[in-house]
Motif scaffolding. Structure first.
Motif, PDB file in Angstrom:
ATOM      1  N   ARG A 256     -32.732 -15.881 -16.246  1.00 30.08           N
ATOM      2  CA  ARG A 256     -33.611 -15.010 -15.936  1.00 30.08           C
ATOM      3  C   ARG A 256     -33.862 -14.887 -17.615  1.00 30.08           C
ATOM      4  NH1 ARG A 256     -31.762 -13.878 -12.120  1.00 30.08           N
ATOM      5  NH2 ARG A 256     -30.341 -12.080 -11.709  1.00 30.08           N
ATOM      6  N   ALA A 257     -34.324 -16.339 -17.948  1.00 31.89           N
ATOM      7  CA  ALA A 257     -36.018 -16.554 -19.254  1.00 31.89           C
ATOM      8  C   ALA A 257     -35.492 -18.180 -18.913  1.00 31.89           C
ATOM      9  CB  ALA A 257     -35.518 -15.784 -20.174  1.00 31.89           C
ATOM     10  N   VAL A 258     -36.381 -17.938 -19.613  1.00 25.84           N
ATOM     11  CA  VAL A 258     -37.128 -20.103 -19.550  1.00 25.84           C
ATOM     12  C   VAL A 258     -37.628 -19.431 -21.343  1.00 25.84           C
ATOM     13  CG1 VAL A 258     -38.147 -21.802 -19.975  1.00 25.84           C
ATOM     14  CG2 VAL A 258     -37.342 -20.650 -17.866  1.00 25.84           C
ATOM     15  N   ALA A 259     -36.909 -20.187 -22.188  1.00 34.35           N
ATOM     16  CA  ALA A 259     -37.351 -20.322 -23.879  1.00 34.35           C
ATOM     17  C   ALA A 259     -37.713 -21.325 -24.146  1.00 34.35           C
ATOM     18  CB  ALA A 259     -35.548 -20.354 -24.506  1.00 34.35           C
ATOM     19  N   TYR A 260     -38.924 -21.208 -25.048  1.00 35.48           N
ATOM     20  CA  TYR A 260     -39.694 -22.329 -25.483  1.00 35.48           C
ATOM     21  C   TYR A 260     -39.563 -22.297 -27.232  1.00 35.48           C
ATOM     22  CZ  TYR A 260     -43.640 -18.453 -26.457  1.00 35.48           C
ATOM     23  OH  TYR A 260     -43.900 -17.886 -27.330  1.00 35.48           O
ATOM     24  N   HIS A 261     -40.001 -23.203 -28.308  1.00 31.95           N
ATOM     25  CA  HIS A 261     -40.000 -22.918 -29.245  1.00 31.95           C
ATOM     26  C   HIS A 261     -41.375 -23.082 -30.214  1.00 31.95           C
ATOM     27  CE1 HIS A 261     -39.256 -22.887 -33.941  1.00 31.95           C
ATOM     28  NE2 HIS A 261     -38.382 -23.312 -33.350  1.00 31.95           N
ATOM     29  N   PRO A 262     -41.647 -22.401 -30.504  1.00 28.60           N
ATOM     30  CA  PRO A 262     -42.945 -21.706 -30.938  1.00 28.60           C
ATOM     31  C   PRO A 262     -43.701 -23.426 -31.810  1.00 28.60           C
ATOM     32  CG  PRO A 262     -42.175 -19.980 -31.518  1.00 28.60           C
ATOM     33  CD  PRO A 262     -41.120 -21.003 -31.272  1.00 28.60           C
ATOM     34  N   GLU A 263     -42.835 -23.953 -33.434  1.00 33.35           N
ATOM     35  CA  GLU A 263     -43.104 -24.987 -33.637  1.00 33.35           C
ATOM     36  C   GLU A 263     -43.487 -26.261 -32.762  1.00 33.35           C
ATOM     37  OE1 GLU A 263     -41.627 -24.374 -37.094  1.00 33.35           O
ATOM     38  OE2 GLU A 263     -41.786 -22.370 -37.574  1.00 33.35           O
ATOM     39  N   ILE A 264     -42.275 -26.548 -31.171  1.00 34.79           N
ATOM     40  CA  ILE A 264     -43.387 -27.240 -31.214  1.00 34.79           C
ATOM     41  C   ILE A 264     -43.708 -27.924 -30.229  1.00 34.79           C
ATOM     42  CG2 ILE A 264     -41.544 -28.863 -28.660  1.00 34.79           C
ATOM     43  CD1 ILE A 264     -38.767 -27.474 -29.460  1.00 34.79           C
ATOM     44  N   ALA A 265     -44.696 -29.464 -30.315  1.00 35.63           N
ATOM     45  CA  ALA A 265     -45.739 -29.644 -29.663  1.00 35.63           C
ATOM     46  C   ALA A 265     -45.630 -29.557 -27.952  1.00 35.63           C
ATOM     47  CB  ALA A 265     -46.046 -31.195 -30.533  1.00 35.63           C
ATOM     48  N   TYR A 266     -46.835 -28.895 -27.162  1.00 29.84           N
ATOM     49  CA  TYR A 266     -46.390 -29.114 -25.977  1.00 29.84           C
ATOM     50  C   TYR A 266     -47.207 -29.725 -25.579  1.00 29.84           C
ATOM     51  CZ  TYR A 266     -42.214 -26.244 -26.240  1.00 29.84           C
ATOM     52  OH  TYR A 266     -40.522 -25.557 -26.874  1.00 29.84           O
ATOM     53  N   GLY A 267     -47.130 -29.828 -24.299  1.00 30.70           N
ATOM     54  CA  GLY A 267     -48.459 -30.747 -23.431  1.00 30.70           C
ATOM     55  C   GLY A 267     -48.770 -30.749 -21.859  1.00 30.70           C
ATOM     56  N   LEU A 268     -49.670 -30.319 -21.108  1.00 26.43           N
ATOM     57  CA  LEU A 268     -50.141 -29.728 -19.990  1.00 26.43           C
ATOM     58  C   LEU A 268     -50.600 -31.266 -19.403  1.00 26.43           C
ATOM     59  CD1 LEU A 268     -50.495 -27.604 -17.525  1.00 26.43           C
ATOM     60  CD2 LEU A 268     -52.813 -28.315 -17.883  1.00 26.43           C
TER      61      LEU A 268
END
Length: 974
Positions: A256-268
Motif C-alpha cells: 500500500r506504500a513505499v517508504a524512504y528516509h529523508p536523510e539517505i542520499a538517493y540517485g537517479l
C-alpha cells in the motif's frame, strides 16, 4: 637407623589401636539406596513438619511451571536441582523456605497432541463437542503431571508434591479469568486489527516468547514501482521507477506504500548495457540509494550505468507510484490504486535499495507507518496461510503449507512480476527467520483482529507508586525492586520491555482459559460501549469457573445466565478466543503466592528461577501481568541459568545422539552425582555434561565421601564426657575451629548469593586439603594411639564432632541423600533426619586471625619437609616419613619461633626433627615458593614402636615390650 634389633617377642598390639569403626559403606550404592531415603522422607512428612516450625520468616521460591507434555530432559533437572539447593539452604539458614511445584497445563502443544490422535483415528476435531475435546486435553496433561512429578521427586527435590499448583485447576482458571478481567476494567484491554506473528500450521497468533529464529532460505526480489507523478527531477526526465527489495514476495499483492528516509542520499540512475538473460532493460531509469547502487546493479546483471542526478527528499515528498500489478490482465482492478512514497524512520541503506515496500497488514514497521498516514489494511491471507479464494491471480495459493513447507505463493508472485514487467532482479538469501518454537514451522506476519493489553496506556487504577502504565511500572520494577542473578539478566529484560509492542493476549485455539469478555454487536472496537464492563458479570464468571472450571464458558446458556439483569444477551457476542498461555503462567503469582495458605503475606515471591530464555517468557509475562494488575513486579529476585550442552559444547539433539537423560544418569550414578554436577558447574553460563564429566564428578564425590567416612569412623563411641572446651584445646584444634568460623561466614554468604559452585568448591577444598591432607593426616596418630583420656585425643574427637555437625548440614542442600546416610549412620533415630536441622550456630569467638597467620607459616614450612621426604621415599631411601628425623634450617626468626612452639615433628609426621636458625647448607632441600626454609635429611634414631610405629630412643625401656612411653602409658590405662 639404630643397630638395635626390635624385640621379636613383643606382643601384637593391633587390637589396642583405636582404628576407625563405622557401618558407613565405602561404596555409596546411590542408584539402589536413594529410593529408600525418598520413601523415608515421605513417611516422616519432612516438608510439612518444617512448615510447622514457628517464628521463621518466609522465603518463597516460586516455581516456573514446566509444561506437562513429556519426560524430563537434562535442562529440567538442572532447573529443579538449582531450586532445591536454594530452598534447602534457605531453610537450614533459619527461613521458612516454601516451595510449591507447579505445571503449565493449557496450550497448543497438548491440543496438538490430541489433534494428532484424532487424525490417526480419521476423526475431525470440529465434529467433537468442545468441552469433550477440552476434557481429553485435561486428561493428557494430568497423565504427564503424574509422570513428571515422580521424575522430579527422584532428583531429591523437596516441596509440596502432594498439593502442587496446576494452571488447569478450577481455582487457577477462575483467578486467571479474574486477572484478565482486571485488564477489561482498567482500560488496558482492547481489540485491534494489526499484524501479529501468525503460525499457518497451528492457525493461531503467537507471542514473541513462542518464537525462535532459525536459518531459512528465502526468495529475494528487486521490484520496480513506476513513478506516476511528474515533479522535481521527475518532471524533466523520461519515466522512472523506484526500486524496492524484499525477502517476502508473497506480501507484494498487499502493498500500500513505499517508504524512504529523508536523510539517505538517493540517485537517479540510467542503465546501460545489461546481461543477455537480465530482466533489467538498457536505458531505463531507476531510483536507489547511492550506497546500494553497486549492489543493485550487480543483482540486476547491469554491466554499465550512469548516475544522472540527485533525488532529494523534496523530489520525493508527495510522489505517487503505481503498484507493479496495476492494470495487469486478470487483476480485475485489484491493484489499480496509487501507491504513495512516504518518509519512514525505519528505512536504512544497510541492505536492499534504500526503499522499503510497505504492506501494513504484514509487518510492524509497515503497520506503524500505515497508522501514521492512514493507509488501508488488507485481508488477503487466510488463517491457514493461503490467499483468500477470490484474490485475483493468486486466490487459494498457500504461502506456508500445512506441513510447514513453502507454498506456491512466492513463486507465483515472482512469475507474475516478471510477466507484468515489475521484476528488476531476483535471487535467494539465507537468513535468520522466525519459526514457531512448537511446530518448528516458519511464521508470517498476518493482519487479524486480536485482543491486546496496551502497555503504554495510563491506567488510572490508583496503583501509581511505580508508574502509571504497564511499561513504566515494569521498567521501574526492574531497576528498583528486583535483585538480578547474574546482573546481565536485568539488562536483557529491561531492553525487551523497553522496546516491546502491546501484548497479544488472544489465541485461536480451544484448550485454555477463554477471554471472558462480551462485545456489543455492531459496535466498532474503538467505541465506548464496545466492551461490556460490569463487575457483577465478572463476579458471576469467577464463581462459575470456581465451581465448574473454564469449561463453564462453553455451556449453551452461559451468556444468558451471566448477563441476566445486566444486559440483553442478544445484544452481545461472547468471545471464544482463549488466552495466551503466558498470561496463565504470568498470573500464577495471584493463585499461588497470594491465595494459598503457604504463600507469601504480601503476595510477592522472593525468587523466580528459570533459564535465560525466560527473559522473553515467564519472567517477562509475569512482570507485565503483575504490573497491569497489582502495579509492580511479582518477584523480589530473578535468577537465570544457562542451557545444557554436550561435552564438546554442542547443543543437545536427538538426531545427533548427544542427549543426556537424567533418568540414565540416576540409573548409573544416582541423583546425588547429578546434583553434584550442577553444584560444580557455573550455571550462569551454558553447562556441559557427558560421560567424562560425570566420571570426574563421581571422583570428587568419592573423595568427599571418604573424608566423611573418616569423621564417622573416628567418632565411634564419642560421648559428651569426652568434650573439651575450645580454650583448653591444642593450637591445631583451635586453628580448625577458626577455619570453621571462617567457613560459616563464607558459606552463608555463598548460599545467600546462590553461588553454589563457590559453596561446594570451598567445602571440597576444606575437606580434601585442610582436613584429609593436613589435619586428619597429622591427627591419625593421636586418634589411633593416644589414651582415650588424653587431652589431645579428646580434643581431636571433640573437633570431629563439631566438624560432623557442620559438614553434614552444610552439604545437605547439595547432597541430600548422602548426607542423610551420613547422619543416620551416627544418629539412627526412626524420627530424625538431617533435613530437620539448621546449620549450627558457629561462634564468631572461634575466629583467631593471629593463630591462623601462625599456622599458615607452619603449613608452608611443612610443605618443604614433606616434599623433601617424598623424594627420599621415591628413591626408596625410606618407606615411611616416620623413619626420618630431618634437620630444618629456618632463616626467619618469627617463623622459627612459631615452629619451635609446636610439636613440629608430629605436624610433619616424622619421629623426630631438629629446628635451627643456622644457614642451610648447599645440599639442603628447598622449595622456591617457600624461601628461607631448607631441609637436610637424617634418619630417626632408636627402635620402631610396635604400636605407633614411631622410631624413638626409648622404645623397649617400658613395661609393655616394644613400646614408646606414650604407647606404654596408653596400654597401662586400658
Amino acid at each position: 637407623m639404630s643397630d638395635t634389633k626390635t624385640d621379636t617377642a613383643a606382643p601384637d598390639y593391633r587390637d589396642t589401636v583405636f582404628l576407625p569403626e563405622t557401618d558407613f559403606p565405602m561404596r555409596a550404592g546411590l542408584p539402589q539406596r536413594e529410593p529408600e531415603w525418598l520413601a523415608r522422607w515421605e513417611r516422616l512428612g519432612i516438608y510439612d513438619r518444617l512448615r510447622r516450625e514457628k517464628g521463621r520468616s518466609p522465603f518463597i521460591l516460586h516455581d516456573g511451571p514446566p509444561y506437562a507434555n513429556g519426560n524430563l530432559h537434562i535442562g529440567h533437572a538442572l532447573n529443579k536441582v538449582l531450586k532445591d539447593f536454594i530452598t534447602r539452604s534457605q531453610q537450614m539458614m533459619g527461613r521458612d523456605a516454601r516451595y510449591v511445584p507447579g505445571w503449565d497445563c493449557h496450550g497448543l502443544p497438548i491440543e496438538w497432541k490430541i489433534e494428532e490422535q484424532y487424525r490417526l483415528k480419521q476423526k475431525n476435531k470440529d465434529d467433537v463437542d468442545i468441552v469433550e475435546f477440552r476434557q481429553e486435553c485435561r486428561k493428557f496433561a494430568e497423565g504427564w503431571v503424574e509422570t513428571q512429578r515422580e521424575e522430579f521427586k527422584r532428583l531429591g527435590v523437596t516441596g509440596k508434591w502432594d498439593d502442587p499448583y496446576l494452571t488447569m485447576n478450577y481455582h487457577a482458571e477462575a483467578v486467571i479469568a479474574a486477572e484478565f478481567m482486571k485488564l477489561l476494567m482498567n482500560g488496558s484491554l482492547y481489540q485491534g486489527s494489526k499484524p501479529v506473528m501468525w503460525s499457518p500450521v497451528e492457525k493461531t497468533a503467537l507471542a514473541e516468547a513462542e518464537v525462535e529464529y532459525h536459518d531459512h532460505t528465502s526468495h529475494t526480489i528487486w521490484v520496480r514501482f513506476p513513478v506516476e507523478t511528474s515533479q522535481g527531477i521527475f518532471a524533466t526526465k523520461k519515466p522512472a521507477s523506484v526500486v524496492i527489495w524484499t525477502t517476502t514476495p508473497w506480501t507484494i499483492p498487499q502493498n500500500r506504500a513505499v517508504a524512504y528516509h529523508p536523510e539517505i542520499a538517493y540517485g537517479l540512475y540510467e542503465l546501460g548495457e545489461v546481461a543477455e538473460n537480465a530482466t533489467a532493460k538498457a536505458g531505463e531509469l531507476i531510483v536507489v540509494a547511492d550506497a546500494l547502487a553497486e549492489a543493485v546493479m550487480k543483482a540486476a546483471k547491469v554491466e554499465s550505468f550512469t548516475r544522472l542526478a540527485d533525488v532529494t527528499a523534496a523530489d520525493m515528498e508527495g510522489l505517487v507510484l503505481s503498484h507493479p500489478f496495476r492494470g495487469v490482465e486478470g487483476g480485475n482492478g485489484e491493484w489499480d490504486y496509487d501507491v504513495p512514497l512516504l518518509p519512514g524512520d525505519h528505512v536504512t541503506d544497510d541492505a536492499g535499495t534504500g526503499f522499503v515496500h510497505t504492506a501494513p497488514s504484514h509487518g510492524d514497521d509497515d503497520y506503524q507507518l500505515g497508522l501514521k498516514f492512514g493507509l488501508p489494511m488488507t485481508y488477503n491471507v487466510e488463517p491457514d496461510g493461503s490467499y483468500r479464494p477470490d484474490l485475483p491471480l493468486f486466490g487459494g495459493q498457500a504461502i506456508i503449507t500445512p506441513e510447514g513447507g513453502e507454498g506456491p505463493a512466492n513463486v507465483s508472485v515472482l512469475k507474475q512480476l516478471a510477466w507484468s514487467g515489475g521484476l528488476l532482479a531476483k535471487g535467494k538469501i539465507k537468513h535468520s527467520y522466525p519459526h514457531s518454537w512448537r511446530s518448528k514451522a516458519p511464521l508470517i506476519y498476518r493482519n487479524t483482529p486480536q485482543w491486546f493489553a496496551a502497555i503504554d496506556k495510563v491506567l488510572g487504577d490508583g496503583m501509581d507508586e511505580y508508574g502509571t502504565t504497564i511499561r513504566s511500572r515494569a521498567l521501574t520494577s526492574i531497576d528498583k525492586l528486583v535483585r538480578w542473578t547474574p546482573q546481565t539478566g536485568r539488562n536483557r529484560l529491561f531492553s525487551m520491555i523497553e522496546h516491546r509492542p502491546d501484548w497479544v493476549l488472544s489465541r485461536q485455539r480451544a484448550w485454555g482459559v477463554p477471554l471472558t469478555v462480551f462485545v456489543r454487536k455492531g459496535a466498532k472496537p474503538d467505541a465506548e460501549d464496545f466492551l461490556l464492563r460490569d463487575q457483577r458479570v465478572n463476579d458471576r464468571i469467577i464463581a462459575a469457573f470456581e465451581k465448574d472450571g473454564a469449561d463453564a464458558w462453553y455451556a449453551e446458556d452461559f451468556k444468558a445466565r451471566m448477563l441476566e439483569g445486566v444486559a440483553a444477551p442478544e445484544d452481545y457476542v461472547q468471545v471464544m478466543d482463549v488466552l495466551d498461555v503466558w498470561f496463565d503462567s504470568g498470573s500464577t503469582h495471584a493463585f499461588v503466592i497470594r491465595d494459598r495458605a503457604d504463600g507469601s503475606p504480601d503476595g510477592i515471591a522472593d525468587l523466580y528461577l528459570e533459564g535465560t530464555d525466560q527473559h522473553r517468557g515467564w519472567f517477562h509475562s509475569s512482570m507485565l501481568q503483575a504490573c497491569a494488575t497489582r502495579g509492580r513486579a511479582p518477584y523480589r529476585g530473578v535468577l537465570t541459568h544457562g542451557f545444557t550442552l554436550d561435552e564438546k559444547g554442542m547443543k543437545m539433539s536427538k538426531s545427533l545422539g548427544n542427549t543426556v537423560s537424567p533418568a540414565d544418569v540416576i540409573k548409573e550414578y544416582g541423583a546425588d552425582i547429578l546434583r553434584l554436577w550442577v553444584a560444580q558447574s557455573d550455571y550462569t553460563a551454558d553447562l556441559r555434561i557427558g560421560k567424562e564429566i560425570l566420571k570426574g564428578t563421581a571422583d570428587s564425590y568419592r573423595r568427599l565421601r571418604n573424608t566423611l567416612r573418616f569423621v564417622l569412623g573416628n567418632l565411634d563411641g564419642f560421648t559428651e564426657a569426652e568434650r573439651v572446651e575450645p580454650k583448653d584445646m591444642p593450637e591445631l584444634e583451635q586453628w580448625v575451629l577458626h577455619r570453621l568460623a571462617q567457613l560459616d561466614q563464607q558459606l552463608r554468604k555463598g548460599y545467600d548469593a546462590y553461588d553454589f559452585q563457590g559453596v561446594f568448591q570451598t567445602l571440597f577444598q576444606f575437606a580434601t586439603t585442610d582436613l584429609s591432607a593436613f589435619y586428619f593426616d597429622i591427627r591419625k596418630d593421636a586418634l589411633y594411639c593416644d589414651a582415650p583420656s588424653g587431652l589431645e585425643r579428646r580434643s581431636v574427637r571433640t573437633v570431629l564432632d563439631i566438624l560432623f555437625q557442620r559438614l553434614v548440614t552444610w552439604l545437605a542442600p547439595i547432597l541430600p541423600f548422602t548426607m542423610e546416610d551420613v547422619w543416620l549412620s551416627r544418629f539412627p533415630g526412626e524420627d530424625d533426619s538431617v533435613h530437620l536441622h539448621d546449620f549450627p550456630v558457629t561462634p564468631a569467638a572461634w575466629l583467631n586471625e593471629p593463630l591462623a597467620q601462625k599456622w599458615d607459616a607452619i603449613r608452608r614450612a611443612r610443605r618443604v619437609v614433606t616434599a623433601a621426604l617424598e623424594l627420599k621415599r621415591a628413591d626408596k631411601v625410606i618407606g615411611s616419613s616416620l623413619e626420618a628425623a630431618p634437620v630444618i634450617h629456618v632463616e626467619d626468626a618469627p617463623v622459627l619461633a612459631a615452629l619451635q612452639s609446636v610439636d613440629f615433628a608430629t605436624v610433619c609426621i616424622t619421629s623426630d626433627l631438629v629446628l635451627t636458625g643456622d644457614p642451610a647448607p648447599n645440599e639442603a632441600f628447598r622449595l622456591a615458593e617457600v624461601p628461607g626454609v631448607g631441609v637436610v635429611f637424617e634418619t630417626a634414631e632408636g627402635e620402631k614402636c610396635q604400636r605407633c610405629w614411631k622410631i624413638l630412643p626409648d622404645v623397649g625401656e617400658h613395661k609393655h615390650p616394644g613400646t614408646c612411653a606414650r604407647c606404654d602409658e596408653a596400654l597401662s590405662l586400658r
